[in-house]
Enzyme design. Structure first.
Site, short mmCIF file in Angstrom:
data_model
loop_
_atom_site.label_atom_id
_atom_site.label_comp_id
_atom_site.label_asym_id
_atom_site.label_seq_id
_atom_site.Cartn_x
_atom_site.Cartn_y
_atom_site.Cartn_z
CG HIS A 134 -0.22 0.42 2.47
ND1 HIS A 134 -0.01 -0.91 3.39
CD2 HIS A 134 0.02 1.39 3.00
CE1 HIS A 134 0.40 -0.24 4.47
NE2 HIS A 134 0.44 1.20 4.51
CG ASP A 136 -0.03 -4.30 3.01
OD1 ASP A 136 0.38 -3.60 1.63
OD2 ASP A 136 -0.24 -3.59 3.88
N GLY A 155 3.71 6.90 8.08
CA GLY A 155 5.19 6.85 7.64
C GLY A 155 5.89 5.71 7.82
CG ASN A 156 6.62 4.74 12.09
OD1 ASN A 156 6.08 5.03 12.72
ND2 ASN A 156 8.08 4.54 11.89
CB SER A 157 3.25 1.78 6.12
OG SER A 157 2.16 2.06 7.18
CB ILE A 211 -11.11 -9.11 -20.95
CG1 ILE A 211 -10.21 -8.31 -19.88
CG2 ILE A 211 -10.26 -9.91 -21.72
CD1 ILE A 211 -10.09 -9.12 -18.51
#
Length: 499
Positions: free
Chosen positions: A221, A255, A333-335, A402
Site C-alpha cells: 500500500h 501487503d 510513514g512507519n509503514s 476484456i
C-alpha cells in the site's frame, strides 16, 4: 594437738572461704543462692575452652571484698594463710582475665573472617549482577536511581539505521470536471479537468544488493498507485531530492512489495547496509522490540516497546491479516519500516496501527501491528526475481481486450468461486481471446503478480508495452468447477482501437 586441731579448723574455714569467693566471682547474678560444694584447690593454669562464652567477671568487683570482710580470721597465726589466699585470688583473677581476653580475641578473629567472607560474597554477587544487567541480547540495561531501569538501544539503532530508508510516493490524480463550493455560490469557470500530484510517506528495508540494483522491501500500500517513487537513504541531507525507485514486484494479499534502486543512481553520501533477517516464529510475548521508520515523513525516527501479542487477526483494506501486535509507536510513514528484536534482526514489517479520536475511555493507544517476517520470506524471495519495470507512456501501453468484474472474498465464499477478476466479456479479435481466455474465466495473476480486482489488473498493465508477451494465470470454467491454467498473451496496441 591443740595447735594441730586448731590449724585444721582454720584451714577448713579458709578453704571454705576461698571456695565461696570463687563461687561469688563466677556467678553473674549475686541474688542467686550458691550451694557449698566439696572444697577443691583452684587450678590457676587451666584455660577455658575457646568456644565458651566469656563470663561477665568485671561487672561486680566488690564481691571479693564483701567475702573477705564477712569471713575474718580468728587467730593471729593466720597471716601467711591470708597472704597465700590473696595470691591465689589474684592468680585466679588474672587467669580469668586472660581467658576472657582469649575468648574476645578469638571471637573477634572469627567475626572478622565472617565479615570478610560476607564482603567477598557481596562483591561477587554484585559483580555477577553487574555482569547480568550489563547486556541483554546486545541491548544495554543500566540501573538508575530509585530502582528504575533505563534501556539503551543505541547499539541496535546504530547497527540498523542505514538498513532503513524513507520512501516518498507521488500519485497523479485526475481532478475531474467540477465546480468547487466557491464557484457554486459566486460563479466561475470551474476546474477544467487538470491533474494534481498527491504525495505520501512510507518506509522500506534494504534486503539485498546485486551487481546493478539495491532491493528494498516495503508494504504494497506504500507503492500502489504511485506514479513516482523517491528513496531517501540514511546520510543524505534534507535538501537531497532522493533516488528514483522502481517497483519490482507486489503482493496485495500479504501487503508486501519489492522496490529496486539503480546502484549507479545512489549518491556517495548515502549510507547503505543490508538488513539481517530474523525469525519471527521464535518470538515470545514480552520480547523487547525497536521500530525504525519515516514517521509522518519527518525522516528516520526510533520507538521502542515489546511484543504485546502474536497471531492477531486484523481487518485491513486488503482483507484480514495475521499480524504481530506491539506497543512501540507505529505512526503514519512507519509503514514498510523495520521492527527489530534486541539482536538487531528484522522480525517484522510495520504495517498499521489502531487509533481513535478523543480522550475517553474508548481511546486506543499502544496498538501497532507488523507483518511477521517469517510469514512472507518466500513471497519476498519470489518478488526479488521479477523484472524491474517502469511505467510506460499511456500511448505505448498494451491491453488484453476484456471486460471484467471483481470477485471479492464475500463473493468467493458465497458463490464458491476463486478470488480475482471474472471475465464478463471478450472483444472481437482481442489478445485475450486469441490466447483462449473466455467469459466466466477468472484471472488471478499477470506475469506472476497477484490480481484481485479489475483496477489492480489495469494498474499492472501500465508497466507493459504493446507487443510484449505476458503469462496470465486463470481459473478456467469447466461448467462443474474451475481448473488452473496459464496462457501466454501478446498484448495489443491501444492505438489501433477505434479505427
Amino acid at each position: 594437738m591443740y595447735d594441730n586441731e586448731e590449724n585444721k579448723y582454720e584451714n577448713e574455714e579458709l578453704s571454705q572461704n576461698v571456695n565461696n569467693v570463687t563461687e561469688e566471682i563466677n556467678q553473674p547474678e549475686p541474688e542467686e543462692t550458691v550451694e557449698p560444694e566439696t572444697v577443691q584447690e583452684p587450678e590457676a593454669a587451666q584455660e577455658p575452652e575457646p568456644v565458651q562464652e566469656p563470663q561477665q567477671t568485671m561487672s561486680r568487683p566488690h564481691v571479693a571484698a564483701e567475702a573477705q570482710n564477712s569471713q575474718a580470721p580468728k587467730k593471729n597465726g593466720s597471716g601467711p594463710i591470708v597472704i597465700m589466699l590473696i595470691i591465689v585470688l589474684v592468680g585466679a583473677f588474672v587467669c580469668l582475665l586472660g581467658a576472657a581476653a582469649y575468648i574476645v580475641m578469638n571471637r573477634n578473629e572469627k567475626t572478622g573472617n565472617f565479615l570478610e567472607k560476607m564482603e567477598q560474597s557481596n562483591d561477587e554477587e554484585a559483580g555477577e549482577e553487574s555482569k547480568n544487567t550489563e547486556t541483554y541480547d546486545s541491548t544495554k540495561v543500566y540501573e538508575a536511581s530509585k530502582g528504575l531501569y533505563v534501556t539503551d538501544v543505541s547499539d541496535v539503532v546504530n547497527q540498523n539505521m542505514s538498513s532503513v530508508v524513507a520512501i516518498t510516493s507521488t500519485t497523479i490524480v485526475e481532478s475531474g470536471d467540477y465546480y468547487d463550493i466557491y464557484d457554486f455560490y459566486f460563479g466561475g469557470n470551474g476546474n477544467d479537468g487538470g491533474k494534481q500530484e498527491q504525495q505520501a510517506a512510507g518506509s522500506g528495508i534494504i534486503i539485498k544488493q546485486t551487481d546493478k540494483e539495491l532491493l528494498i522491501v516495503t508494504n504494497n500500500h506504500v507503492v500502489e498507485d504511485a506514479d513516482k517513487l523517491k528513496i531517501q537513504f540514511n546520510g543524505m541531507s534534507d535538501e537531497d531530492e532522493g533516488v528514483d525507485g522502481y517497483v519490482k514486484g507486489t503482493n496485495s494479499t500479504s501487503d508486501v512489495a519489492v522496490v529496486a534502486v539503480k546502484k549507479e543512481d545512489i549518491p556517495k553520501n548515502a549510507e547503505i547496509k543490508v538488513a539481517t533477517i530474523g525469525d519471527s516464529d521464535s518470538l515470545e510475548v514480552g520480547d523487547g522490540v525497536v521500530a525504525i521508520g519515516n514517521a509522518l515523513g519527518y525522516g528516520q525516527s526510533v520507538t521502542t516497546g515489546i511484543i504485546s501479542a502474536k497471531d492477531r487477526k486484523v481487518e485491513l483494506d486488503n482483507g484480514t491479516m495475521t499480524l504481530l501486535q506491539t506497543d512501540a509507536a507505529i505512526n503514519g510513514g512507519n509503514s514498510g519500516g523495520a521492527l527489530l528484536n534486541s539482536r538487531g534482526e528484522v522480525i517484522g514489517i510495520n504495517v498499521a496501527k489502531y487509533s481513535s479520536n478523543g480522550s475517553t475511555a474508548a481511546s486506543i493507544e499502544g496498538m501497532g501491528f507488523a507483518i511477521p517476517i517469517s510469514s512472507v520470506k518466500d513471497i519476498i524471495g519470489d518478488l526479488e526475481t521479477m523484472e524491474t519495470r517502469q511505467k510506460v507512456a499511456e500511448e505505448e501501453r498494451g491491453y488484453l481486450g476484456i471486460n471484467g468484474s471483481d470477485v471479492s472474498e464475500q463473493d468467493a465464499e458465497f458463490y464458491n468461486i476463486p478470488i480475482g477478476v471474472i471475465v464478463t466479456g471478450v472483444t472481437d479479435e482481442s489478445p485475450a481471446g486469441k490466447a483462449g481466455i473466455a467469459v466466466r474465466d477468472i484471472i488471478t495473476e499477470l506475469d506472476g503478480k497477484e490480481i484481485k480486482s479489475m483496477s489492480e489488473l489495469q494498474k499492472t498493465l501500465e508497466y507493459y508495452k504493446a507487443g510484449e508477451e505476458v503469462k496470465v494465470a486463470i481459473k478456467k470454467s469447466t461448467g462443474n468447477g474451475y481448473e488452473d491454467k496459464v496462457v501466454t498473451v501478446k498484448l495489443g496496441d491501444k492505438s489501433v482501437l477505434g479505427r
